[in-house]
Design a protein around this motif. Structure first.
Motif, mmCIF file in Angstrom:
data_model
loop_
_atom_site.group_PDB
_atom_site.id
_atom_site.type_symbol
_atom_site.label_atom_id
_atom_site.label_comp_id
_atom_site.label_asym_id
_atom_site.label_seq_id
_atom_site.Cartn_x
_atom_site.Cartn_y
_atom_site.Cartn_z
ATOM 1 N N GLY A 1 0.783 -1.227 0.000
ATOM 2 C CA GLY A 1 0.000 0.000 0.000
ATOM 3 C C GLY A 1 0.818 1.282 0.000
ATOM 4 N N ASP A 2 2.133 1.178 -0.123
ATOM 5 C CA ASP A 2 2.998 2.366 -0.148
ATOM 6 C C ASP A 2 2.831 3.075 -1.497
ATOM 7 O OD1 ASP A 2 5.138 4.185 -0.435
ATOM 8 O OD2 ASP A 2 6.502 2.924 0.721
ATOM 9 N N PRO A 3 2.372 4.320 -1.491
ATOM 10 C CA PRO A 3 2.140 5.015 -2.759
ATOM 11 C C PRO A 3 3.426 5.430 -3.485
ATOM 12 C CG PRO A 3 1.761 6.492 -0.923
ATOM 13 C CD PRO A 3 2.023 5.138 -0.336
ATOM 14 N N ASN A 4 4.566 5.403 -2.768
ATOM 15 C CA ASN A 4 5.827 5.847 -3.374
ATOM 16 C C ASN A 4 6.736 4.720 -3.828
ATOM 17 O OD1 ASN A 4 5.234 8.628 -2.830
ATOM 18 N ND2 ASN A 4 5.725 8.204 -0.700
ATOM 19 N N ASN A 5 6.482 3.516 -3.327
ATOM 20 C CA ASN A 5 7.359 2.386 -3.622
ATOM 21 C C ASN A 5 6.550 1.154 -3.991
ATOM 22 O OD1 ASN A 5 10.107 3.455 -2.744
ATOM 23 N ND2 ASN A 5 8.883 3.811 -0.903
ATOM 24 N N GLU A 6 7.056 0.407 -4.964
ATOM 25 C CA GLU A 6 6.448 -0.851 -5.367
ATOM 26 C C GLU A 6 7.463 -1.969 -5.138
ATOM 27 O OE1 GLU A 6 4.981 -3.184 -9.401
ATOM 28 O OE2 GLU A 6 5.799 -1.168 -9.552
ATOM 29 N N LEU A 7 7.138 -2.907 -4.258
ATOM 30 C CA LEU A 7 8.012 -4.046 -4.013
ATOM 31 C C LEU A 7 7.883 -4.997 -5.193
ATOM 32 C CD1 LEU A 7 9.947 -5.553 -2.063
ATOM 33 C CD2 LEU A 7 7.904 -6.678 -1.128
ATOM 34 N N VAL A 8 8.982 -5.159 -5.939
ATOM 35 C CA VAL A 8 8.927 -6.007 -7.123
ATOM 36 C C VAL A 8 9.511 -7.398 -6.896
ATOM 37 C CG1 VAL A 8 8.830 -4.098 -8.765
ATOM 38 C CG2 VAL A 8 11.045 -5.005 -8.098
ATOM 39 N N HIS A 9 10.347 -7.552 -5.865
ATOM 40 C CA HIS A 9 10.922 -8.873 -5.617
ATOM 41 C C HIS A 9 11.615 -8.905 -4.260
ATOM 42 C CE1 HIS A 9 12.164 -12.814 -7.073
ATOM 43 N NE2 HIS A 9 13.371 -12.593 -6.591
ATOM 44 N N ILE A 10 11.647 -10.092 -3.667
ATOM 45 C CA ILE A 10 12.461 -10.333 -2.483
ATOM 46 C C ILE A 10 13.469 -11.407 -2.852
ATOM 47 C CG2 ILE A 10 12.534 -11.180 -0.107
ATOM 48 C CD1 ILE A 10 9.699 -10.085 0.264
ATOM 49 N N TYR A 11 14.736 -11.053 -2.814
ATOM 50 C CA TYR A 11 15.818 -12.004 -3.060
ATOM 51 C C TYR A 11 16.189 -12.606 -1.717
ATOM 52 C CZ TYR A 11 16.207 -9.579 -7.519
ATOM 53 O OH TYR A 11 15.949 -9.025 -8.742
#
Length: 119
Positions: free
Chosen positions: A36-46
């Protein structure tokens, strides 16, 4: 303003029950932090599980993260601490410098250290 594409790097050094719990906690933490962060999009967890941090070259997910950074797939790496990212100081500095030169910010949460344009 475009959302930053962020990834997280998680490493636990053994396959013990406590370390697996730590891994699960770290993964849950990163998902919760960016949900729900409007400034960041989590695209992957390594995530490297049960692998020492002494050599980056022996950690497949770390190497994949660097490869994806070179391909421009994300803007920022978040990690719990310097020791989760690397234990070898030379490899740590080399990786952070390479990432910085590519425009990828690295944020070490525990130590409040970041190396990007906003640092």
């Amino acid at each position: 303003m475009a959302r930053k594409r962020v990834v997280a790097y998680v490493r636990v050094s053994s396959s013990s029950k406590a370390q697996i719990h730590s891994y699960e906690f770290q993964e849950q933490y990163w998902r919760g932090k960016f949900d729900g962060d409007p400034n960041n999009e989590l695209v992957h967890i390594y995530a490297d599980r049960g692998i020492s941090g002494c050599s980056a070259y022996k950690r497949p997910e770390f190497m994949k993260m660097l490869q994806d950074a070179r391909a421009g797939q994300f803007d920022t790496i978040h990690t719990k601490s310097v020791s989760r990212f690397a234990r070898n100081t030379v490899e740590l500095l080399d990786a952070v410098r390479e990432l910085r030169d590519m425009g990828v910010e690295v944020i070490f949460e525990k130590e409040y250290i970041q190396n990007g344009e906003n640092a």
